[in-house]
Structures are given as structure tokens and as C-alpha cells.
Design a protein around this motif. Structure first.
Motif, PDB file in Angstrom:
ATOM      1  N   GLN A  79       0.830  -1.199   0.000  1.00  0.00           N
ATOM      2  CA  GLN A  79       0.000   0.000   0.000  1.00  0.00           C
ATOM      3  C   GLN A  79       0.868   1.255   0.000  1.00  0.00           C
ATOM      4  O   GLN A  79       0.594   2.213  -0.716  1.00  0.00           O
ATOM      5  N   ASN A  80       1.929   1.247   0.791  1.00  0.00           N
ATOM      6  CA  ASN A  80       2.829   2.405   0.838  1.00  0.00           C
ATOM      7  C   ASN A  80       3.509   2.639  -0.500  1.00  0.00           C
ATOM      8  O   ASN A  80       3.696   3.791  -0.911  1.00  0.00           O
ATOM      9  N   GLU A  81       3.883   1.555  -1.185  1.00  0.00           N
ATOM     10  CA  GLU A  81       4.500   1.704  -2.507  1.00  0.00           C
ATOM     11  C   GLU A  81       3.524   2.343  -3.485  1.00  0.00           C
ATOM     12  O   GLU A  81       3.899   3.216  -4.270  1.00  0.00           O
ATOM     13  N   LEU A  82       2.255   1.931  -3.434  1.00  0.00           N
ATOM     14  CA  LEU A  82       1.244   2.561  -4.290  1.00  0.00           C
ATOM     15  C   LEU A  82       1.033   4.024  -3.913  1.00  0.00           C
ATOM     16  O   LEU A  82       0.868   4.885  -4.770  1.00  0.00           O
ATOM     17  N   VAL A  97      -4.396   6.881   0.300  1.00  0.00           N
ATOM     18  CA  VAL A  97      -4.173   6.342   1.639  1.00  0.00           C
ATOM     19  C   VAL A  97      -2.909   5.496   1.698  1.00  0.00           C
ATOM     20  O   VAL A  97      -2.609   4.737   0.797  1.00  0.00           O
ATOM     21  N   ALA A  98      -2.199   5.651   2.802  1.00  0.00           N
ATOM     22  CA  ALA A  98      -0.964   4.895   3.041  1.00  0.00           C
ATOM     23  C   ALA A  98      -1.295   3.541   3.666  1.00  0.00           C
ATOM     24  O   ALA A  98      -2.460   3.227   3.926  1.00  0.00           O
ATOM     25  N   GLY A  99      -0.265   2.757   3.918  1.00  0.00           N
ATOM     26  CA  GLY A  99      -0.432   1.438   4.505  1.00  0.00           C
ATOM     27  C   GLY A  99      -1.204   1.467   5.815  1.00  0.00           C
ATOM     28  O   GLY A  99      -0.983   2.341   6.646  1.00  0.00           O
ATOM     29  N   GLY A 100      -2.120   0.514   5.956  1.00  0.00           N
ATOM     30  CA  GLY A 100      -2.947   0.426   7.145  1.00  0.00           C
ATOM     31  C   GLY A 100      -4.215   1.251   7.070  1.00  0.00           C
ATOM     32  O   GLY A 100      -5.069   1.173   7.936  1.00  0.00           O
ATOM     33  N   GLU A 101      -4.347   2.046   6.005  1.00  0.00           N
ATOM     34  CA  GLU A 101      -5.493   2.943   5.867  1.00  0.00           C
ATOM     35  C   GLU A 101      -6.453   2.504   4.765  1.00  0.00           C
ATOM     36  O   GLU A 101      -7.417   3.201   4.460  1.00  0.00           O
ATOM     37  N   PHE A 158     -12.110  11.477  -3.768  1.00  0.00           N
ATOM     38  CA  PHE A 158     -11.214  10.745  -4.670  1.00  0.00           C
ATOM     39  C   PHE A 158     -11.971   9.576  -5.283  1.00  0.00           C
ATOM     40  O   PHE A 158     -12.308   8.619  -4.593  1.00  0.00           O
ATOM     41  N   LYS A 159     -12.259   9.669  -6.561  1.00  0.00           N
ATOM     42  CA  LYS A 159     -12.973   8.590  -7.258  1.00  0.00           C
ATOM     43  C   LYS A 159     -11.978   7.470  -7.563  1.00  0.00           C
ATOM     44  O   LYS A 159     -10.933   7.703  -8.148  1.00  0.00           O
ATOM     45  N   ILE A 172     -11.915   2.024   9.242  1.00  0.00           N
ATOM     46  CA  ILE A 172     -10.492   1.672   9.231  1.00  0.00           C
ATOM     47  C   ILE A 172      -9.951   1.705  10.659  1.00  0.00           C
ATOM     48  O   ILE A 172      -9.195   0.822  11.071  1.00  0.00           O
ATOM     49  N   ARG A 173     -10.343   2.690  11.431  1.00  0.00           N
ATOM     50  CA  ARG A 173      -9.887   2.792  12.825  1.00  0.00           C
ATOM     51  C   ARG A 173     -10.266   1.533  13.611  1.00  0.00           C
ATOM     52  O   ARG A 173      -9.452   0.980  14.345  1.00  0.00           O
ATOM     53  N   GLU A 174     -11.503   1.073  13.460  1.00  0.00           N
ATOM     54  CA  GLU A 174     -11.936  -0.136  14.163  1.00  0.00           C
ATOM     55  C   GLU A 174     -11.128  -1.350  13.705  1.00  0.00           C
ATOM     56  O   GLU A 174     -10.737  -2.195  14.524  1.00  0.00           O
ATOM     57  N   LEU A 175     -10.868  -1.434  12.414  1.00  0.00           N
ATOM     58  CA  LEU A 175     -10.074  -2.547  11.891  1.00  0.00           C
ATOM     59  C   LEU A 175      -8.650  -2.505  12.438  1.00  0.00           C
ATOM     60  O   LEU A 175      -8.077  -3.540  12.787  1.00  0.00           O
TER      61      LEU A 175
END
Length: 189
Positions: A79-82, A97-101, A158-159, A172-175
Motif C-alpha cells: 500500500q505504501n508503494e502505491l 491512503v498509506a499502509g494500514g489505511e 477521490f474517485k 479503518i480505525r476499528e479494523l
């Protein structure tokens, strides 16, 4: 009296915003109650998402549309690489969004594209290769929504047109803090 002795009293000045709270100390959570720790995400697609993905591919094929899943579960590193594309690395921004998001990080999202007869993979939202007067892309989106997916093309900011997700009512926070969907198990893609 034993109950009173086992109570913990926290004083806050009423006149200057202090309130008296009395809490039973044996009900008092540990000191980490307010300091929640993140829980490592799963490492595969959730079974409900995987089954819906397979059904999406099959139902699309029945309409003469070949769907390719270009991405499913992603690690935080992936995810961070993307996320770096179009920022610190060359390319077009593909995610905000970065990794974990991302729901991808929790096995709850997939991305798709269309496969042409010559094998090319395209993200063309206007193609009508099955010649029924409807854009193939939107036919796939319609099938996905019927299966319970939410579509990134419906987002107001962001589409993300290739993105499909099932969040099961979880943020995401709950996850991040370990909440997981009640239905199904995580399974290999």
C-alpha cells in the motif's frame, strides 16, 4: 461500606469545570484502556469477499464480459508503494491512503479491470464489447453492488473506479484496533 472503600474517586472542580466521578476500582480498566494498540491486519481476503469476487467474475462472464482482478489483499508495504506513486515516485496518483489505511490491507477490497479478446487489460469505462448498449464497466459495477460491494466510483472526493470493497460496517480505525467482520473466515486468494 466495603463498596464505598473500593471506589476510586476522581475530583474535577465543578466551578472551574471539575466534576466528581466515582468509579468502582474493580471495574476500572487497565491503564492501557485509553491507549489502544493496533492489531496486525489479516494476510488474505476475507472469505465473503473472495466468494463475491468469484461470483462477480462468473456473472460478468455470463454477460460476455471478462473481468480481471488486478488487486486484492495488500500488505502495508504494498500500500505504501502505491501511495508513493505520483508523490515521491514517478507515476500517477492511484491512492490517497498509506499502509494500514485501506480496506485492501484488511482483506476487504479488490480492484478490477476488463480483459479484451486479445489479452490486453483495460480500465475503459465506456467499452461495450458485448454490444448490448451498456458500458461493460458499469455492468460489472452493477453486479458488484448486487453482491454487496461498495464502489469507489461513488465516492464524493477521490474517485477510485476500479475499487470494490465490503466494509461490514467497520471503519479503518476499528479494523486497526482489531475489530473484524463476524461473518466468514479469512482465506487464501
Amino acid at each position: 461500606m466495603k463498596i464505598i472503600k473500593s471506589l476510586l474517586t476522581i475530583l474535577l472542580l465543578i466551578g472551574s469545570g471539575v466534576i466528581i466521578l466515582t468509579i468502582a476500582n474493580h471495574y476500572m480498566p487497565s491503564s492501557s484502556f485509553f491507549e489502544r494498540e493496533e492489531v496486525p491486519p489479516p494476510n488474505s481476503l476475507h472469505s465473503t469477499v473472495r466468494e463475491a469476487k468469484d461470483t462477480l467474475i462468473a456473472r460478468s462472464a455470463q454477460k460476455g464480459i471478462e473481468v480481471v482482478i488486478t488487486d486484492g489483499h495488500r500488505t502495508d508495504q504494498e500500500q505504501n508503494e502505491l501511495y508513493e506513486r505520483g508523490r515521491s515516485k514517478e507515476g500517477q496518483v492511484v491512492t490517497n491512503v498509506a499502509g494500514g489505511e485501506s480496506y485492501h490491507n484488511y482483506g476487504l477490497a479488490i480492484d478490477f479491470a476488463l480483459k479484451l479478446d486479445n489479452g490486453d487489460i483495460v480500465w475503459d469505462m465506456e467499452r461495450d464489447d458485448n454490444a448490448n448498449g451498456k458500458a461493460d464497466w458499469m455492468e460489472v459495477v452493477s453486479i458488484a453492488k448486487d453482491l454487496g460491494f461498495q464502489w469507489g466510483g461513488d465516492w464524493t472526493s477521490f474517485k477510485d473506479y476500479p475499487h470494490l470493497q465490503m466494509n461490514f460496517g467497520l471503519s479503518i480505525r476499528e479494523l486497526k484496533y482489531g475489530e473484524r467482520p463476524d461473518t466468514g473466515e479469512y482465506a487464501a486468494e
